[in-house]
Scaffold this motif. Structure first.
Motif, PDB file in Angstrom:
ATOM      1  N   PRO A 270       0.833  -1.209   0.000  1.00  0.00           N
ATOM      2  CA  PRO A 270       0.000   0.000   0.000  1.00  0.00           C
ATOM      3  C   PRO A 270       0.864   1.253   0.000  1.00  0.00           C
ATOM      4  O   PRO A 270       2.007   1.231   0.485  1.00  0.00           O
ATOM      5  N   PRO A 271       0.358   2.355  -0.569  1.00  0.00           N
ATOM      6  CA  PRO A 271       1.102   3.616  -0.492  1.00  0.00           C
ATOM      7  C   PRO A 271       1.401   3.966   0.960  1.00  0.00           C
ATOM      8  O   PRO A 271       0.581   3.740   1.851  1.00  0.00           O
ATOM      9  N   ARG A 272       2.578   4.513   1.191  1.00  0.00           N
ATOM     10  CA  ARG A 272       2.990   4.819   2.557  1.00  0.00           C
ATOM     11  C   ARG A 272       2.140   5.928   3.166  1.00  0.00           C
ATOM     12  O   ARG A 272       1.877   5.946   4.363  1.00  0.00           O
ATOM     13  N   HIS A 273       1.711   6.848   2.325  1.00  0.00           N
ATOM     14  CA  HIS A 273       0.934   7.983   2.827  1.00  0.00           C
ATOM     15  C   HIS A 273      -0.423   7.994   2.144  1.00  0.00           C
ATOM     16  O   HIS A 273      -0.522   7.948   0.920  1.00  0.00           O
ATOM     17  N   ARG A 274      -1.481   8.067   2.913  1.00  0.00           N
ATOM     18  CA  ARG A 274      -2.835   8.142   2.380  1.00  0.00           C
ATOM     19  C   ARG A 274      -3.424   9.519   2.663  1.00  0.00           C
ATOM     20  O   ARG A 274      -3.248  10.063   3.754  1.00  0.00           O
ATOM     21  N   GLN A 275      -4.114  10.054   1.668  1.00  0.00           N
ATOM     22  CA  GLN A 275      -4.779  11.342   1.837  1.00  0.00           C
ATOM     23  C   GLN A 275      -6.185  11.073   2.369  1.00  0.00           C
ATOM     24  O   GLN A 275      -7.005  10.453   1.696  1.00  0.00           O
ATOM     25  N   ARG A 276      -6.481  11.547   3.564  1.00  0.00           N
ATOM     26  CA  ARG A 276      -7.726  11.167   4.221  1.00  0.00           C
ATOM     27  C   ARG A 276      -8.752  12.300   4.321  1.00  0.00           C
ATOM     28  O   ARG A 276      -9.918  12.041   4.615  1.00  0.00           O
ATOM     29  N   ARG A 277      -8.340  13.551   4.112  1.00  0.00           N
ATOM     30  CA  ARG A 277      -9.299  14.635   4.304  1.00  0.00           C
ATOM     31  C   ARG A 277      -8.939  15.826   3.428  1.00  0.00           C
ATOM     32  O   ARG A 277      -7.830  15.930   2.900  1.00  0.00           O
ATOM     33  N   GLY A 278      -9.918  16.716   3.271  1.00  0.00           N
ATOM     34  CA  GLY A 278      -9.698  17.958   2.563  1.00  0.00           C
ATOM     35  C   GLY A 278      -9.504  17.798   1.066  1.00  0.00           C
ATOM     36  O   GLY A 278      -9.870  16.795   0.455  1.00  0.00           O
ATOM     37  N   TYR A 279      -8.895  18.834   0.477  1.00  0.00           N
ATOM     38  CA  TYR A 279      -8.695  18.860  -0.970  1.00  0.00           C
ATOM     39  C   TYR A 279      -7.861  17.679  -1.445  1.00  0.00           C
ATOM     40  O   TYR A 279      -8.142  17.088  -2.490  1.00  0.00           O
ATOM     41  N   ALA A 280      -6.830  17.324  -0.687  1.00  0.00           N
ATOM     42  CA  ALA A 280      -5.953  16.229  -1.105  1.00  0.00           C
ATOM     43  C   ALA A 280      -6.727  14.928  -1.250  1.00  0.00           C
ATOM     44  O   ALA A 280      -6.512  14.158  -2.195  1.00  0.00           O
ATOM     45  N   ALA A 281      -7.647  14.663  -0.318  1.00  0.00           N
ATOM     46  CA  ALA A 281      -8.447  13.444  -0.401  1.00  0.00           C
ATOM     47  C   ALA A 281      -9.373  13.485  -1.613  1.00  0.00           C
ATOM     48  O   ALA A 281      -9.552  12.479  -2.314  1.00  0.00           O
ATOM     49  N   MET A 282      -9.981  14.648  -1.865  1.00  0.00           N
ATOM     50  CA  MET A 282     -10.846  14.788  -3.029  1.00  0.00           C
ATOM     51  C   MET A 282     -10.051  14.610  -4.319  1.00  0.00           C
ATOM     52  O   MET A 282     -10.495  13.943  -5.259  1.00  0.00           O
ATOM     53  N   TYR A 283      -8.852  15.184  -4.352  1.00  0.00           N
ATOM     54  CA  TYR A 283      -7.998  15.066  -5.536  1.00  0.00           C
ATOM     55  C   TYR A 283      -7.687  13.602  -5.843  1.00  0.00           C
ATOM     56  O   TYR A 283      -7.866  13.130  -6.967  1.00  0.00           O
ATOM     57  N   VAL A 284      -7.219  12.878  -4.843  1.00  0.00           N
ATOM     58  CA  VAL A 284      -6.843  11.480  -5.046  1.00  0.00           C
ATOM     59  C   VAL A 284      -8.047  10.647  -5.487  1.00  0.00           C
ATOM     60  O   VAL A 284      -7.921   9.734  -6.303  1.00  0.00           O
ATOM     61  N   ASP A 285      -9.216  10.987  -4.972  1.00  0.00           N
ATOM     62  CA  ASP A 285     -10.419  10.222  -5.285  1.00  0.00           C
ATOM     63  C   ASP A 285     -10.926  10.479  -6.695  1.00  0.00           C
ATOM     64  O   ASP A 285     -11.502   9.591  -7.321  1.00  0.00           O
ATOM     65  N   ARG A 286     -10.684  11.687  -7.233  1.00  0.00           N
ATOM     66  CA  ARG A 286     -11.326  12.059  -8.494  1.00  0.00           C
ATOM     67  C   ARG A 286     -10.370  12.290  -9.663  1.00  0.00           C
ATOM     68  O   ARG A 286     -10.826  12.504 -10.786  1.00  0.00           O
ATOM     69  N   VAL A 287      -9.053  12.257  -9.430  1.00  0.00           N
ATOM     70  CA  VAL A 287      -8.122  12.515 -10.524  1.00  0.00           C
ATOM     71  C   VAL A 287      -8.065  11.318 -11.471  1.00  0.00           C
ATOM     72  O   VAL A 287      -8.126  10.159 -11.053  1.00  0.00           O
ATOM     73  N   LEU A 288      -7.978  11.620 -12.763  1.00  0.00           N
ATOM     74  CA  LEU A 288      -7.864  10.584 -13.783  1.00  0.00           C
ATOM     75  C   LEU A 288      -6.410  10.142 -13.936  1.00  0.00           C
ATOM     76  O   LEU A 288      -5.489  10.810 -13.476  1.00  0.00           O
ATOM     77  N   GLN A 289      -6.222   9.032 -14.622  1.00  0.00           N
ATOM     78  CA  GLN A 289      -4.879   8.525 -14.854  1.00  0.00           C
ATOM     79  C   GLN A 289      -4.190   9.296 -15.987  1.00  0.00           C
ATOM     80  O   GLN A 289      -4.822  10.049 -16.731  1.00  0.00           O
ATOM     81  N   ALA A 290      -2.888   9.087 -16.117  1.00  0.00           N
ATOM     82  CA  ALA A 290      -2.093   9.869 -17.067  1.00  0.00           C
ATOM     83  C   ALA A 290      -2.561   9.684 -18.502  1.00  0.00           C
ATOM     84  O   ALA A 290      -2.502  10.621 -19.305  1.00  0.00           O
ATOM     85  N   ASP A 291      -3.022   8.491 -18.850  1.00  0.00           N
ATOM     86  CA  ASP A 291      -3.460   8.261 -20.226  1.00  0.00           C
ATOM     87  C   ASP A 291      -4.737   9.017 -20.559  1.00  0.00           C
ATOM     88  O   ASP A 291      -5.136   9.080 -21.723  1.00  0.00           O
ATOM     89  N   ARG A 292      -5.350   9.652 -19.545  1.00  0.00           N
ATOM     90  CA  ARG A 292      -6.550  10.464 -19.771  1.00  0.00           C
ATOM     91  C   ARG A 292      -6.338  11.917 -19.353  1.00  0.00           C
ATOM     92  O   ARG A 292      -7.289  12.684 -19.264  1.00  0.00           O
TER      93      ARG A 292
END
Length: 321
Positions: A270-292
């Protein structure tokens, strides 16, 4: 097509791929990595500028700049396309080609042949990865070697200078958890440093693979933007030290030479650091992959109600004032 062709002709940054995919996504224009690969197959390198050449960008400017480059690749462009000047591409082109042939080439005598950029796929990059062939070591574009895996940037920084690191010039350096979600933000970590023990042996380049980006001014045989990234469940997370990785940029392949049944038994760390709250959590949840394009998924496609777009709302406020 014109933007991609020009980017390829100048040996532009692989970052442009992500930007153009994101722009196309927001505009509702269908664009995939395949189109970059197709246009690369016909577009040679036309400028002798670093990192693929000798000169600085300043010399390109003095040799006529982007208009002169576009004139040199006129036959590859859609010259009837309308530009922001209100004129077509053809109308805006200079009348003659650049006279600085050591800086801007002619289409009949380019500095490098086509395919300065390659899109590679395989069981290590199911939806694609990219490599800037024009800035790579030609002998390494087809290569097999054992993986040396770093779980994230901290792991790499802690170990790449270790004199006991089990690495040779034939090794393939792998950095994971450096993509849109894993880092997060997909930083320019793709030009992994050559371990010091190899630098002392005279090694100046080796195959490096990551789900990160790389600066357009950087040189090296670096496979970038591996998608899906390891933090999104991509197979990069399953690679172990010693696994054989096969790259063939000419054939467009990138494979982990491990049996499928063996891979099925593995679990990615698993990734060592997880984004659990705020903008960072929203970003990780909704960002598309590089091919998109690494944009937010909720911004893809044009709005069906343009009156609700921010600029239209702002116009209304101005009118009210």
């Amino acid at each position: 097509d014109n933007a991609i062709t020009l980017m390829l002709a100048v040996g532009g940054s692989t970052n442009a791929i992500v930007h153009l995919l994101a722009i196309a996504g927001r505009a509702g224009v269908p664009l995939t990595l395949d189109r970059f690969h197709e246009l690369s197959a016909r577009t040679p390198l036309m400028v002798n500028v670093r990192p693929a050449g000798e000169h600085l960008v300043e010399q390109v400017f003095h040799a006529g700049g982007i208009p002169a480059v576009m004139k040199s690749i006129e036959t590859l462009l859609h010259t009837d396309a309308l530009t922001v000047s209100g004129k077509t591409v053809a109308d805006n082109l200079p009348s003659g080609i650049s006279t600085a042939a050591d800086v801007i080439a002619t289409i009949d005598a380019p500095f490098q042949p086509p395919q300065g950029l390659a899109v590679v796929r395989g069981n290590l990059a199911p939806t694609g990865a990219v490599i800037k062939c024009s800035a790579a070591t030609p002998a390494l574009l087809v290569h097999q070697g054992p993986a040396v895996v770093f779980d994230d940037m901290r792991d790499m920084m802690a170990r790449f200078d270790d004199p006991d690191l089990d690495v040779t010039a034939d090794s393939v350096l792998v950095l994971r958890n450096a993509g849109p979600r894993g880092a997060p933000g997909m930083p320019e970590w793709g030009q992994l440093p050559i371990p010091s023990k190899l630098l002392r042996q005279g090694v100046t380049d080796m195959v490096r693979i990551s789900d990160a980006r790389m600066s357009g001014t950087a040189y090296g045989t670096c496979v970038l933007h591996v998608s899906p990234e390891s933090a999104a469940g991509g197979p990069l997370g399953l690679v172990r030290d010693g696994d054989i990785i096969a790259l063939n940029a000419h054939a467009g392949t990138l494979d982990l030479l491990v049996p499928d049944d063996e891979l099925a038994t593995r679990q990615a760390p698993p990734p060592r650091h997880r984004q659990r709250r705020g903008y960072a959590a929203m970003y990780v949840d909704r960002v598309l992959q590089a091919d998109r394009g690494c944009d937010f998924d909720f911004l893809v496609g044009r709005s069906e109600q343009p009156e609700n777009e921010p600029d239209a709302i702002f116009d209304g406020w101005v009118g009210g004032w």
